[in-house]
Design an enzyme around this catalytic site. Structure first.
Site, PDB file in Angstrom:
ATOM      1  N   TYR A   1       0.955  -1.452  -0.114  1.00  0.00           N
ATOM      2  CA  TYR A   1      -0.355  -0.002   0.306  1.00  0.00           C
ATOM      3  C   TYR A   1       0.574   1.104  -0.188  1.00  0.00           C
ATOM      4  O   TYR A   1       1.358   0.792   0.947  1.00  0.00           O
ATOM      5  CB  TYR A   1      -0.687   0.566   1.224  1.00  0.00           C
ATOM      6  CG  TYR A   1      -1.803   1.165   1.351  1.00  0.00           C
ATOM      7  CD1 TYR A   1      -3.069   1.220   0.549  1.00  0.00           C
ATOM      8  CD2 TYR A   1      -1.774   1.728   2.749  1.00  0.00           C
ATOM      9  CE1 TYR A   1      -3.652   2.019   1.370  1.00  0.00           C
ATOM     10  CE2 TYR A   1      -2.671   3.260   2.659  1.00  0.00           C
ATOM     11  CZ  TYR A   1      -2.847   3.195   2.091  1.00  0.00           C
ATOM     12  OH  TYR A   1      -4.678   4.005   2.222  1.00  0.00           O
ATOM     13  N   CYS A   2       0.680   2.303  -0.853  1.00  0.00           N
ATOM     14  CA  CYS A   2       1.481   3.210  -1.372  1.00  0.00           C
ATOM     15  C   CYS A   2       0.692   4.478  -1.419  1.00  0.00           C
ATOM     16  O   CYS A   2      -0.240   5.089  -2.351  1.00  0.00           O
ATOM     17  CB  CYS A   2       2.576   3.151  -2.639  1.00  0.00           C
ATOM     18  SG  CYS A   2       3.214   1.622  -2.836  1.00  0.00           S
TER      19      CYS A   2
ATOM     20  N   PRO B   1       7.913  11.116   1.649  1.00  0.00           N
ATOM     21  CA  PRO B   1       9.076  11.613   2.604  1.00  0.00           C
ATOM     22  C   PRO B   1       8.715  13.070   3.658  1.00  0.00           C
ATOM     23  O   PRO B   1       8.526  13.737   4.350  1.00  0.00           O
ATOM     24  CB  PRO B   1      10.089  12.172   1.492  1.00  0.00           C
ATOM     25  CG  PRO B   1      10.069  11.007   0.375  1.00  0.00           C
ATOM     26  CD  PRO B   1       8.772  10.715  -0.446  1.00  0.00           C
TER      27      PRO B   1
ATOM     28  N   GLU C   1      -0.746   3.661   9.940  1.00  0.00           N
ATOM     29  CA  GLU C   1      -2.386   3.792   9.260  1.00  0.00           C
ATOM     30  C   GLU C   1      -2.450   4.299  10.083  1.00  0.00           C
ATOM     31  O   GLU C   1      -4.498   5.258  10.268  1.00  0.00           O
ATOM     32  CB  GLU C   1      -3.255   2.239  10.578  1.00  0.00           C
ATOM     33  CG  GLU C   1      -2.287   1.119   9.421  1.00  0.00           C
ATOM     34  CD  GLU C   1      -2.685   0.923   8.159  1.00  0.00           C
ATOM     35  OE1 GLU C   1      -2.626   1.576   7.415  1.00  0.00           O
ATOM     36  OE2 GLU C   1      -2.802  -0.483   7.695  1.00  0.00           O
TER      37      GLU C   1
ATOM     38  N   ASN D   1      -1.508   8.184  15.945  1.00  0.00           N
ATOM     39  CA  ASN D   1      -2.527   8.266  17.172  1.00  0.00           C
ATOM     40  C   ASN D   1      -3.264   9.951  17.649  1.00  0.00           C
ATOM     41  O   ASN D   1      -4.476  10.043  17.671  1.00  0.00           O
ATOM     42  CB  ASN D   1      -2.258   7.167  18.260  1.00  0.00           C
ATOM     43  CG  ASN D   1      -2.340   6.123  18.302  1.00  0.00           C
ATOM     44  OD1 ASN D   1      -2.583   5.453  17.211  1.00  0.00           O
ATOM     45  ND2 ASN D   1      -2.721   5.119  19.814  1.00  0.00           N
TER      46      ASN D   1
END
Length: 410
Positions: A153-154, A158, A393, A396
């Site tokens: 998954y890309c 940077p 993902e 937090n």
């Protein structure tokens, strides 16, 4: 004799880990099968057995030697774990988000790093299955579900991590192709995987200018950076993915132009549940390891288990684990049901579970004392492997922003 005892003590936690992880619910309050259907208990048992036999014995070796355990993952795919929530007509298992969470939690008791990669792979296959046309689904999904091929998954670049909508990788359309230029950072599996689901800019600034392309390894102009040296997650390679005038057929675009950011975010809702589930498995294993250590280890003439302070800490760990598990499973149900609050519940669950489970693993290490800091002991690897779950993902901090925005928007 003392030397022999020391060697046995070092070996014991590995053996104990394999024994404990093969048994569900040492204490009924910790039993991860509580409240599940008979089918879900069966999925869970298959995953726990696989974790105990095929992952836990090799977890330390994969970490130390930085091995990407391709053959082990293909064995997992034979059990249906390569496309858990992908439709059956293209080789998927067609299971629910809750079923998926249960499976990833169970697998992570054997190796959180490897399971986390499997969860990312599953997210990629689901995106192709859900947003791809029939030709794309049948071209890509079967070989990904069998894990004959692996996916990455890309999204992150940077210069754009949390601010994903500011990504700069560009795809200029020229006839029936796109010319792709830019780079992606921190890509799990990068360089070793076969399929890359790439978010790129085909339009103006902001989220509405982003599209999603599926690239295949070997395409001219696609290359990779050096393999990153990481604190944990060493059983999966991480590299930059680089595009230099990379030619991609228009037929490899998922959905319409400008739909990419929406596709990416919908993928991440599930990804957040998946990675939270991986944290649950690591925390569950760590509680069992701490429980075993407190029973076996003696100080001041009696087992550590007799120390009320440590009893209370263990009780807190178990309570936080069960609370996190309930929160993750609640969010998984909401996502499966397509509820309006699903994205926020996924963010809450990811935030709570990854924070709490890292704390649980870290406390388990502390209970091991100096032994916990030795690489002979599994608990330190769980600490290193789950630390990054608070970052990827969606950090937090971003999860808190999503929840706060929902609370304050009306």
């Amino acid at each position: 004799a003392l030397a022999a005892m020391a060697m046995a003590w070092r070996a014991a936690p590995r053996a104990a880990a394999r024994l404990l992880l093969g048994r569900r619910g040492i204490a009924s309050c910790l039993d991860p099968s509580t409240g599940l259907t008979e089918d879900q208990k069966e999925f869970q048992k298959v995953a726990l057995d696989f974790a105990a036999k095929e992952m836990a014995p090799y977890m330390a070796k994969w970490d130390e030697k930085e091995i990407f355990p391709v053959e082990t993952m293909r064995k997992a795919a034979q059990l249906g774990f390569g496309g858990i929530y992908v439709k059956p007509d293209v080789g998927g298992s067609g299971l629910s988000r809750l079923d998926t969470s249960i499976i990833f939690e169970a697998l992570s008791t054997g190796c959180a790093s490897t399971t986390a990669y499997i969860s990312i792979h599953n997210m990629c296959v689901w995106m192709i299955d859900t947003f791809g046309n029939e030709e794309q689904r049948r071209r890509f999904c079967p070989s990904l579900c069998s894990m004959e091929k692996f996916a990455s998954y890309c999204l992150t670049e940077p210069g754009s991590g949390s601010d994903a909508a500011s990504l700069l990788t560009s795809a200029q359309r020229k006839g029936d192709t796109y010319v792709l230029n830019g780079s992606k950072a921190f890509i799990s599996g990068g360089g070793d995987t076969d399929v890359y689901v790439v978010m790129c800019r085909t339009g103006g600034p902001g989220p509405k200018g982003i599209s999603c392309l599926v690239l295949e390894k070997g395409m001219p102009g696609l290359s990779f950076g050096k393999k990153e040296k990481k604190v944990g997650w060493n059983s999966q390679p991480t590299r930059a993915v680089i595009f230099e005038d990379c030619i991609v057929p228009v037929g490899n675009r998922l959905g319409a132009e400008g739909q990419g950011f929406s596709i990416a975010m919908q993928g991440l809702n599930g990804g957040r549940i998946n990675i939270a589930s991986c944290s649950l498995g690591a925390a569950h294993a760590s509680v069992l390891l701490a429980q075993e250590h407190l029973t076996v280890r003696k100080q001041f003439g009696e087992p550590l288990a007799n120390n009320q302070y440590l009893q209370f800490r263990l009780a807190d760990m178990a309570t936080r684990l069960v609370a996190a598990r309930l929160m993750v499973r609640n969010a998984a149900r909401a996502l499966q049901d397509g509820r309006e609050d699903a994205a926020v519940l996924c963010s809450m669950a990811k935030l709570f579970a990854t924070d709490e489970c890292f704390g649980i693993c870290n406390q388990a290490l502390q209970m091991h004392g100096g032994y916990g800091y030795l690489k002979d002991y599994a608990v330190q690897q769980f600490v290193r492997d789950v630390r990054v779950h608070q970052i990827l993902e969606g950090t937090n901090e971003v999860m808190r922003m999503i929840v706060a925005r929902n609370l304050l928007q009306g």
